[in-house]
Design a protein around this motif. Structure first.
Motif, PDB file in Angstrom:
ATOM      1  N   LYS A   1      20.818 -39.599   8.748  1.00  0.00           N
ATOM      2  CA  LYS A   1      20.125 -39.203   7.651  1.00  0.00           C
ATOM      3  C   LYS A   1      18.728 -39.391   7.684  1.00  0.00           C
ATOM      4  O   LYS A   1      17.706 -38.280   7.572  1.00  0.00           O
ATOM      5  CB  LYS A   1      20.382 -40.028   6.543  1.00  0.00           C
ATOM      6  CG  LYS A   1      19.615 -39.914   5.084  1.00  0.00           C
ATOM      7  CD  LYS A   1      20.032 -40.900   4.128  1.00  0.00           C
ATOM      8  CE  LYS A   1      19.457 -40.654   2.712  1.00  0.00           C
ATOM      9  NZ  LYS A   1      18.312 -41.214   2.783  1.00  0.00           N
ATOM     10  N   ALA A   2      18.020 -40.389   8.430  1.00  0.00           N
ATOM     11  CA  ALA A   2      16.593 -40.763   8.662  1.00  0.00           C
ATOM     12  C   ALA A   2      16.081 -39.429   9.913  1.00  0.00           C
ATOM     13  O   ALA A   2      15.026 -39.034   9.243  1.00  0.00           O
ATOM     14  CB  ALA A   2      16.484 -41.960   9.218  1.00  0.00           C
ATOM     15  N   ALA A   3      16.825 -39.149  10.734  1.00  0.00           N
ATOM     16  CA  ALA A   3      16.639 -38.142  11.769  1.00  0.00           C
ATOM     17  C   ALA A   3      16.283 -36.906  10.943  1.00  0.00           C
ATOM     18  O   ALA A   3      15.503 -35.881  11.289  1.00  0.00           O
ATOM     19  CB  ALA A   3      17.381 -38.219  12.701  1.00  0.00           C
TER      20      ALA A   3
ATOM     21  N   TYR B   1      26.690 -38.625  -1.572  1.00  0.00           N
ATOM     22  CA  TYR B   1      25.867 -39.981  -1.313  1.00  0.00           C
ATOM     23  C   TYR B   1      25.654 -40.094   0.280  1.00  0.00           C
ATOM     24  O   TYR B   1      26.687 -39.850   1.086  1.00  0.00           O
ATOM     25  CB  TYR B   1      26.815 -41.215  -1.682  1.00  0.00           C
ATOM     26  CG  TYR B   1      26.340 -42.319  -1.104  1.00  0.00           C
ATOM     27  CD1 TYR B   1      25.065 -42.754  -2.226  1.00  0.00           C
ATOM     28  CD2 TYR B   1      26.727 -43.056  -0.503  1.00  0.00           C
ATOM     29  CE1 TYR B   1      24.542 -44.076  -1.465  1.00  0.00           C
ATOM     30  CE2 TYR B   1      26.205 -44.261   0.273  1.00  0.00           C
ATOM     31  CZ  TYR B   1      25.307 -44.970  -0.647  1.00  0.00           C
ATOM     32  OH  TYR B   1      24.557 -46.083  -0.116  1.00  0.00           O
ATOM     33  N   ALA B   2      24.553 -40.081   0.628  1.00  0.00           N
ATOM     34  CA  ALA B   2      23.983 -40.298   2.151  1.00  0.00           C
ATOM     35  C   ALA B   2      23.428 -41.613   2.283  1.00  0.00           C
ATOM     36  O   ALA B   2      22.274 -41.940   1.783  1.00  0.00           O
ATOM     37  CB  ALA B   2      22.955 -39.080   2.356  1.00  0.00           C
TER      38      ALA B   2
ATOM     39  N   LEU C   1      25.372 -32.234   9.617  1.00  0.00           N
ATOM     40  CA  LEU C   1      25.203 -31.189  10.699  1.00  0.00           C
ATOM     41  C   LEU C   1      24.399 -30.328  10.202  1.00  0.00           C
ATOM     42  O   LEU C   1      24.423 -29.875   8.965  1.00  0.00           O
ATOM     43  CB  LEU C   1      26.548 -30.494  10.809  1.00  0.00           C
ATOM     44  CG  LEU C   1      28.076 -31.645  11.360  1.00  0.00           C
ATOM     45  CD1 LEU C   1      29.081 -30.682  11.557  1.00  0.00           C
ATOM     46  CD2 LEU C   1      27.562 -32.242  12.678  1.00  0.00           C
ATOM     47  N   PHE C   2      23.395 -29.664  10.949  1.00  0.00           N
ATOM     48  CA  PHE C   2      22.309 -29.067  10.822  1.00  0.00           C
ATOM     49  C   PHE C   2      22.637 -27.856  11.673  1.00  0.00           C
ATOM     50  O   PHE C   2      22.744 -27.741  12.838  1.00  0.00           O
ATOM     51  CB  PHE C   2      20.961 -29.520  10.915  1.00  0.00           C
ATOM     52  CG  PHE C   2      19.883 -28.850  10.465  1.00  0.00           C
ATOM     53  CD1 PHE C   2      19.539 -28.873   9.026  1.00  0.00           C
ATOM     54  CD2 PHE C   2      19.064 -28.064  11.183  1.00  0.00           C
ATOM     55  CE1 PHE C   2      18.307 -28.132   8.552  1.00  0.00           C
ATOM     56  CE2 PHE C   2      18.000 -27.205  10.732  1.00  0.00           C
ATOM     57  CZ  PHE C   2      17.737 -27.450   9.296  1.00  0.00           C
ATOM     58  N   PRO C   3      22.564 -26.499  11.148  1.00  0.00           N
ATOM     59  CA  PRO C   3      22.549 -25.245  11.918  1.00  0.00           C
ATOM     60  C   PRO C   3      21.633 -25.251  12.970  1.00  0.00           C
ATOM     61  O   PRO C   3      20.499 -25.018  13.001  1.00  0.00           O
ATOM     62  CB  PRO C   3      22.546 -24.056  10.973  1.00  0.00           C
ATOM     63  CG  PRO C   3      21.786 -24.580   9.857  1.00  0.00           C
ATOM     64  CD  PRO C   3      22.070 -26.155   9.856  1.00  0.00           C
ATOM     65  N   TYR C   4      22.334 -24.831  14.201  1.00  0.00           N
ATOM     66  CA  TYR C   4      21.205 -24.801  15.563  1.00  0.00           C
ATOM     67  C   TYR C   4      20.534 -23.815  15.289  1.00  0.00           C
ATOM     68  O   TYR C   4      20.925 -22.689  14.823  1.00  0.00           O
ATOM     69  CB  TYR C   4      22.406 -24.948  16.622  1.00  0.00           C
ATOM     70  CG  TYR C   4      21.703 -24.906  18.079  1.00  0.00           C
ATOM     71  CD1 TYR C   4      21.173 -26.478  18.441  1.00  0.00           C
ATOM     72  CD2 TYR C   4      21.195 -23.801  18.907  1.00  0.00           C
ATOM     73  CE1 TYR C   4      20.581 -26.552  19.577  1.00  0.00           C
ATOM     74  CE2 TYR C   4      20.799 -24.092  19.934  1.00  0.00           C
ATOM     75  CZ  TYR C   4      20.455 -25.206  20.545  1.00  0.00           C
ATOM     76  OH  TYR C   4      20.058 -25.476  21.572  1.00  0.00           O
ATOM     77  N   GLY C   5      19.286 -23.731  15.967  1.00  0.00           N
ATOM     78  CA  GLY C   5      18.401 -22.683  15.880  1.00  0.00           C
ATOM     79  C   GLY C   5      17.651 -22.393  14.451  1.00  0.00           C
ATOM     80  O   GLY C   5      17.262 -20.991  14.388  1.00  0.00           O
TER      81      GLY C   5
ATOM     82  N   ASP D   1      16.163 -29.917  -2.428  1.00  0.00           N
ATOM     83  CA  ASP D   1      17.416 -30.273  -2.443  1.00  0.00           C
ATOM     84  C   ASP D   1      18.161 -29.672  -1.318  1.00  0.00           C
ATOM     85  O   ASP D   1      18.035 -28.481  -1.155  1.00  0.00           O
ATOM     86  CB  ASP D   1      18.025 -29.653  -3.758  1.00  0.00           C
ATOM     87  CG  ASP D   1      17.305 -30.365  -5.100  1.00  0.00           C
ATOM     88  OD1 ASP D   1      17.621 -31.516  -5.376  1.00  0.00           O
ATOM     89  OD2 ASP D   1      16.559 -29.518  -5.533  1.00  0.00           O
ATOM     90  N   VAL D   2      19.050 -30.628  -0.691  1.00  0.00           N
ATOM     91  CA  VAL D   2      19.819 -30.051   0.498  1.00  0.00           C
ATOM     92  C   VAL D   2      21.387 -29.935   0.006  1.00  0.00           C
ATOM     93  O   VAL D   2      22.130 -30.605  -0.755  1.00  0.00           O
ATOM     94  CB  VAL D   2      19.931 -31.114   1.457  1.00  0.00           C
ATOM     95  CG1 VAL D   2      20.946 -31.076   2.526  1.00  0.00           C
ATOM     96  CG2 VAL D   2      18.525 -31.375   2.072  1.00  0.00           C
ATOM     97  N   GLU D   3      21.796 -28.700   0.430  1.00  0.00           N
ATOM     98  CA  GLU D   3      23.140 -28.229  -0.151  1.00  0.00           C
ATOM     99  C   GLU D   3      23.937 -28.172   1.348  1.00  0.00           C
ATOM    100  O   GLU D   3      23.708 -27.727   2.275  1.00  0.00           O
ATOM    101  CB  GLU D   3      22.963 -26.857  -0.485  1.00  0.00           C
ATOM    102  CG  GLU D   3      24.469 -26.397  -1.167  1.00  0.00           C
ATOM    103  CD  GLU D   3      24.498 -24.799  -1.619  1.00  0.00           C
ATOM    104  OE1 GLU D   3      25.329 -24.357  -1.867  1.00  0.00           O
ATOM    105  OE2 GLU D   3      23.399 -24.268  -1.252  1.00  0.00           O
TER     106      GLU D   3
END
Length: 485
Positions: A443-445, A468-469, A476-480, A397-399
């Motif tokens: 989303k796919a990446a 909904y994606a 956005l994903f945290p760098y590092g 689950d992605v928060e």
């Protein structure tokens, strides 16, 4: 070969007024080493008696679901009325009676290990340190250190020194005994009894014969802390497992292809793979074909299109090849993801073509190959959320939360209710103002990134977003940061 192993490791240094320099270091280093071998480790530092009691109960529960149990203690130990006790940092030392009832009886640990359902038990005691508290008790020299202990069947008990003697705390990071133990415990394919003999010899040299380690054993079979990959795999030769040693015979067509793949030049690699015929594979041996698979994968990860195409077309390109040789190609690809040219587990796995190779897990004709890799990787359970190759589906689950610009930032990735998103210690980036930068993914990446980090193929991984994606969503994903184990 898969082994289920559990360990309880305790290191106590912070005794009131008479602390030990190295005991917690010893327990930390032993815990790390045991984890590398595949032990599930409960580790305590500077534990109180209640902490030890709780940990032993957890250890008892673990023993019944594992094949191997190990108990390690570094700190002050003592014998009272012929019984051995390990001391907690809140043990009361004013009198022998105080110490007896505020310490933890070693026999209690040994008894619960004996009564468990596992096959082999190991007890290692670096607990014969010179105990200054005992001096006030006016004890005879023969009462120093620990008393001899009977080892139940299937058990080996190792002491840092002989009965009635005391051990040195060491001048460096580790105590003398654990320092010697760490030197030998990682040597491959050495039975545990032989390993402890080597520890004894090194300890004798380092202490100028002042300290002699001692074991009591009733093991009925062999145990090895570190089984070399060649013996763990069994199926392929040492030169194929450590393919940096593989001898290229240029008079063989398949070997010339392998040599071209090792060139790291696309203009050499691509035509070599495109000209590779099923007959070249069929006329070769399984070790050469395994090495071919390894080099096809590394070339594909280096962006050689010919090798990438071969992986994508693997089933068609190997039609008509003997099943054993066909599986050997795939097993080589699988092996290359996780192991380097020395046959060592990679620090950073090679995942850029991970999903392409694991796509073949859906075909029953390759079940044996995925069992091959999962059986090997089961020796390193602490490196994976789920052992790759196991036919198991996983859901995460992605928060997210929304920033001031209305963009969605990932703040958690939860597996089994636990947030596994963490800073990647190997990434080595520096945040100047304390604000972690973010990188944008479709989303796919992002799903592919999570799949590769977790080493769970897309086909076996369900990712649930808290919004909904669709395929155009920017996340956005945290760098590092990573969700790797």
């Amino acid at each position: 070969m898969s082994r289920k192993m559990t360990a309880l490791v305790i290191g106590n240094s912070s005794y009131p007024g008479h602390g030990l320099k190295n005991a917690t270091n010893d327990s930390e280093d032993i815990s790390k080493k045991l984890s590398e071998f595949g032990f599930s480790v409960i580790h305590l530092s500077n534990a109180k008696k209640r902490d030890i009691d709780d940990a032993v109960k957890s250890f008892r529960d673990n023993l019944n679901s594992n094949d191997i149990g190990l108990f390690y203690f570094a700190g002050h130990g003592m014998q009272i009325e012929g019984e051995n006790y390990i001391t907690a940092v809140d043990t009361e030392f004013e009198t022998e009676m105080d110490a007896k009832y505020s310490s933890y009886p070693l026999n209690k640990v040994i008894d619960l290990m004996e009564r468990s359902n596992n096959k082999t038990n190991i007890v290692i005691l670096d607990a014969c340190r010179n105990n200054p508290y005992e001096r006030a008790w006016h004890r005879a020299p023969s009462q120093r250190g620990l008393a001899p202990v009977f080892a139940p069947k299937g058990t080996i008990i190792a002491f840092a020194t002989s009965p009635g003697e005391v051990a040195g705390d060491g001048a460096g990071r580790n105590g003398c005994y654990t320092e010697a133990l760490l030197k030998h415990i990682s040597l491959p394919d050495i039975p545990i009894e032989e390993m402890f003999k080597r520890v004894r010899n090194s300890l004798s040299v380092s202490t100028k014969n002042r300290q002699t380690s001692w074991e009591h054993t009733s093991l009925s079979g062999d145990f090895f802390f570190y089984i070399s990959l060649v013996n763990a795999v069994g199926k392929y030769t040492k030169e194929a497992i450590s393919d940096g040693l593989f001898h290229i015979k240029t008079d063989l067509e398949l070997h010339r292809v392998i040599l071209d793949l090792k060139s790291h030049h696309w203009y050499t690699q691509n035509p070599a793979v495109r000209n590779l015929k099923s007959e070249d594979i069929s006329s070769s041996d399984k070790n050469s074909v395994f090495v071919l698979g390894r080099n096809l994968y590394q070339a594909a990860c280096g962006s050689a299109n010919g090798a990438s195409d071969f992986i994508s077309e693997f089933r068609d390109r190997t039609q008509g090849v003997d099943d054993k040789l066909r599986r050997a190609v795939l097993e080589g690809m699988l092996f290359e993801i996780f192991f380097n040219s020395k046959g060592e587990l990679r620090e950073n796995f090679k995942t850029s073509k991970f999903n392409e190779v694991f796509e073949y897990q859906q075909y029953s004709e390759f079940d044996e190959s995925f069992k091959f890799i999962s059986d090997i990787l089961a020796n390193y359970p602490n490196r994976f959320h789920i052992i790759p190759g196991k036919d198991r589906s996983v859901s995460v689950d992605v928060e997210t939360n929304e920033n001031d610009e209305g963009e969605l930032k990932v703040i958690g990735v939860h597996l089994g209710g636990i947030n596994i998103l963490r800073e990647d210690e190997d990434y080595g980036f520096y945040v100047d103002d304390g604000e972690v930068p973010y990188e944008a993914f479709r989303k796919a990446a992002l799903e592919r990134r999570i799949s590769e980090d977790m080493l769970i193929p897309n086909s076996k991984l369900t990712i649930n977003f808290d919004f909904y994606a669709d395929k155009k969503s920017k996340i956005l994903f945290p760098y590092g940061h990573t969700v790797a184990k």
